[in-house]
Design a protein around this motif. Structure first.
Motif, PDB file in Angstrom:
ATOM      1  N   PHE A   1       6.162   9.801  37.635  1.00  0.00           N
ATOM      2  CA  PHE A   1       5.408   9.646  36.543  1.00  0.00           C
ATOM      3  C   PHE A   1       3.699   9.729  36.925  1.00  0.00           C
ATOM      4  O   PHE A   1       3.213   9.353  37.894  1.00  0.00           O
ATOM      5  CB  PHE A   1       5.681   8.747  35.702  1.00  0.00           C
ATOM      6  N   VAL A   2       3.009  10.102  36.029  1.00  0.00           N
ATOM      7  CA  VAL A   2       1.305  10.305  35.996  1.00  0.00           C
ATOM      8  C   VAL A   2       0.955   9.399  34.959  1.00  0.00           C
ATOM      9  O   VAL A   2       1.457   9.498  33.800  1.00  0.00           O
ATOM     10  CB  VAL A   2       1.040  11.690  35.794  1.00  0.00           C
ATOM     11  N   LEU A   3       0.262   8.465  35.290  1.00  0.00           N
ATOM     12  CA  LEU A   3      -0.328   7.451  34.233  1.00  0.00           C
ATOM     13  C   LEU A   3      -1.792   8.053  33.962  1.00  0.00           C
ATOM     14  O   LEU A   3      -2.455   8.068  34.483  1.00  0.00           O
ATOM     15  CB  LEU A   3      -0.618   5.889  34.840  1.00  0.00           C
ATOM     16  N   CYS A   4      -1.622   8.065  32.298  1.00  0.00           N
ATOM     17  CA  CYS A   4      -3.147   8.355  31.873  1.00  0.00           C
ATOM     18  C   CYS A   4      -3.803   7.370  31.113  1.00  0.00           C
ATOM     19  O   CYS A   4      -2.803   6.387  30.558  1.00  0.00           O
ATOM     20  CB  CYS A   4      -2.600   9.515  30.919  1.00  0.00           C
ATOM     21  N   ALA A   5      -5.108   7.221  31.237  1.00  0.00           N
ATOM     22  CA  ALA A   5      -5.626   6.021  30.683  1.00  0.00           C
ATOM     23  C   ALA A   5      -7.122   6.507  30.441  1.00  0.00           C
ATOM     24  O   ALA A   5      -7.798   7.635  31.002  1.00  0.00           O
ATOM     25  CB  ALA A   5      -5.995   4.956  31.868  1.00  0.00           C
ATOM     26  N   ARG A   6      -7.871   5.759  29.538  1.00  0.00           N
ATOM     27  CA  ARG A   6      -9.254   6.207  29.030  1.00  0.00           C
ATOM     28  C   ARG A   6      -9.990   5.346  29.686  1.00  0.00           C
ATOM     29  O   ARG A   6      -9.911   3.991  29.475  1.00  0.00           O
ATOM     30  CB  ARG A   6      -9.296   6.091  27.522  1.00  0.00           C
ATOM     31  N   VAL A   7     -11.150   5.750  30.243  1.00  0.00           N
ATOM     32  CA  VAL A   7     -12.193   4.852  31.009  1.00  0.00           C
ATOM     33  C   VAL A   7     -12.796   3.904  29.978  1.00  0.00           C
ATOM     34  O   VAL A   7     -13.716   4.503  28.911  1.00  0.00           O
ATOM     35  CB  VAL A   7     -13.321   5.724  31.894  1.00  0.00           C
TER      36      VAL A   7
ATOM     37  N   VAL B   1      16.305   3.660  37.130  1.00  0.00           N
ATOM     38  CA  VAL B   1      15.640   4.998  37.445  1.00  0.00           C
ATOM     39  C   VAL B   1      14.595   4.645  38.927  1.00  0.00           C
ATOM     40  O   VAL B   1      13.851   3.611  38.752  1.00  0.00           O
ATOM     41  CB  VAL B   1      14.778   5.556  36.493  1.00  0.00           C
ATOM     42  N   ASP B   2      15.047   5.391  39.685  1.00  0.00           N
ATOM     43  CA  ASP B   2      13.984   5.424  40.994  1.00  0.00           C
ATOM     44  C   ASP B   2      12.825   6.137  40.684  1.00  0.00           C
ATOM     45  O   ASP B   2      12.848   7.409  41.124  1.00  0.00           O
ATOM     46  CB  ASP B   2      14.777   5.821  42.300  1.00  0.00           C
ATOM     47  N   SER B   3      11.837   5.583  40.234  1.00  0.00           N
ATOM     48  CA  SER B   3      10.681   6.462  39.850  1.00  0.00           C
ATOM     49  C   SER B   3       9.314   5.906  40.445  1.00  0.00           C
ATOM     50  O   SER B   3       9.379   4.441  40.482  1.00  0.00           O
ATOM     51  CB  SER B   3      10.351   6.446  38.186  1.00  0.00           C
ATOM     52  N   ARG B   4       8.451   6.672  40.546  1.00  0.00           N
ATOM     53  CA  ARG B   4       7.222   6.018  41.246  1.00  0.00           C
ATOM     54  C   ARG B   4       6.008   7.033  40.625  1.00  0.00           C
ATOM     55  O   ARG B   4       5.996   8.101  40.289  1.00  0.00           O
ATOM     56  CB  ARG B   4       7.073   6.527  42.788  1.00  0.00           C
ATOM     57  N   CYS B   5       4.902   6.349  40.665  1.00  0.00           N
ATOM     58  CA  CYS B   5       3.582   6.792  39.966  1.00  0.00           C
ATOM     59  C   CYS B   5       2.846   7.739  41.073  1.00  0.00           C
ATOM     60  O   CYS B   5       3.020   7.052  42.276  1.00  0.00           O
ATOM     61  CB  CYS B   5       2.492   5.746  39.674  1.00  0.00           C
ATOM     62  N   ILE B   6       2.785   8.940  40.875  1.00  0.00           N
ATOM     63  CA  ILE B   6       2.090   9.959  41.753  1.00  0.00           C
ATOM     64  C   ILE B   6       0.663  10.145  41.712  1.00  0.00           C
ATOM     65  O   ILE B   6       0.044  10.483  42.585  1.00  0.00           O
ATOM     66  CB  ILE B   6       2.870  11.083  41.940  1.00  0.00           C
ATOM     67  N   ALA B   7       0.136   9.738  40.396  1.00  0.00           N
ATOM     68  CA  ALA B   7      -1.386  10.058  40.063  1.00  0.00           C
ATOM     69  C   ALA B   7      -1.913   9.257  38.832  1.00  0.00           C
ATOM     70  O   ALA B   7      -0.793   9.092  38.153  1.00  0.00           O
ATOM     71  CB  ALA B   7      -1.414  11.516  40.192  1.00  0.00           C
TER      72      ALA B   7
END
Length: 335
Positions: A240-246, A277-283
């Motif tokens: 998964f890719v985590l999205c965030a606002r500065v 679920v074997d999931s990791r953040c990639i970015a």
């Protein structure tokens, strides 16, 4: 595909309000004939919307519109409804040859209207938990409207330059207009949302295909957490890719705190574990539209140091800033 005229009333300069217009101008610029916005008429799109190549004109009326085109409602008013004046604008545009693409919560009864949120609501698939063989990447967020669709499209464009077997699945109104297919998941009764997600995944499933799924909402949002949970559970993403606002401290329009990026990463990893679920953040994909270069770069470096992940605003820097060699090495190799 038919040319697009995007109606934003007077909101084109408001990135939150006109996010549908921004998404189309950014990822389907060749289709945009013009933007109908009386406040900003006389400008070009790329003079108002940042980081786009779309030079289409902003117009005050439809006098120069094509004979046949799609008129897209390109803004999202709070509550999902139009004012009387906005409704009359659209009514005046309705004629043979014009198709009005409406992604609002308000269903419009006008000639030529396609109510995008109602396209699949009559379908009632039940998810079966069928095994999937593709490599799946899901975009998730610390909040709503923090760039999940933007990150999805940027990641797709970046990967599609490198390999053939890449797909992206649209799960909201703007994505549906850009991709030409998909589902508006938040318009579907909740029990059937996993079934629709599973259907879309099965249609593109292949062991050598990378599938990027557009996320919705956030598990931290007081209103929009359910859809995020359904997506994570059904997509079962390997990554998964985590999205965030500065600089964002509260959810837009809500007196409710937004977690930090490290807090969000931990929570999504726990969510995956709870689902098996074997999931990791990639970015980590940042929305930095509200800050200057110095603040953006400082936050990017801080988060990269804390998380050990690629961190970037893909609108500022392009998808390659997220698709590092370490990330690309995780993807399945083509035979």
């Amino acid at each position: 595909m038919r040319p697009l005229v995007i109606y934003t009333d007077t909101s084109l300069a408001d990135a939150d309000m006109a996010k549908t217009a921004y998404g189309i101008a950014r990822f389907a610029p060749e289709r945009v004939h013009s933007i109908w916005d009386t406040k900003h008429a006389g400008s070009r799109v790329d003079e108002i919307v940042p980081a786009v190549t779309c030079g289409a004109p902003v117009v005050a009326d439809l006098d120069d519109a094509p004979e046949e085109y799609d008129l897209v409602i390109g803004f999202a008013p709070i509550g999902g409804g139009l004012t009387d004046e906005q409704y009359q604008d659209l009514a005046s545009a309705a004629r043979p040859g014009v198709r009005i693409l409406n992604g609002l919560h308000q269903e419009l009864d006008l000639p030529g209207v396609v109510n995008l949120r109602h396209l699949h609501t009559g379908e009632r698939p039940i998810a079966q938990g069928r095994p999937l063989s593709s490599y799946r990447i899901l975009t998730v967020g610390t909040s709503h409207a923090v760039g999940k669709m933007t990150a999805t499209c940027q990641l797709y464009d970046g990967l599609a330059r490198r390999r053939d077997r890449v797909r992206w699945l649209a799960t909201g109104q703007t994505g549906l207009v850009i991709a030409g297919q998909g589902r508006v998941l938040d318009s579907i009764p909740v029990d059937f949302v996993p079934g629709h997600i599973e259907q879309m995944l099965l249609e593109v499933d292949d062991p050598e295909t990378v599938v990027i799924v557009e996320g919705q909402g956030s598990v931290f949002h007081p209103s929009y957490s359910g859809l995020t949970t359904s997506l994570f559970h059904t997509v079962a993403p390997q990554a998964f890719v985590l999205c965030a606002r500065v600089g964002q401290e509260k959810h837009l329009g809500f007196d409710w705190p937004v977690p930090s990026v490290p807090q969000a990463l931990e929570a999504y990893e726990h969510l995956g574990a709870a689902f098996g679920v074997d999931s990791r953040c990639i970015a980590v994909s940042l929305d930095s539209t509200r800050v200057g270069d110095d603040e953006y770069l400082a936050e990017k470096e801080r988060l990269a140091s804390i998380t050990g992940l690629p961190v970037a605003d893909p609108v500022r820097e392009g998808a390659d800033a997220l698709l590092t060699e370490e990330v690309l090495a995780l993807l399945p190799k083509l035979s």
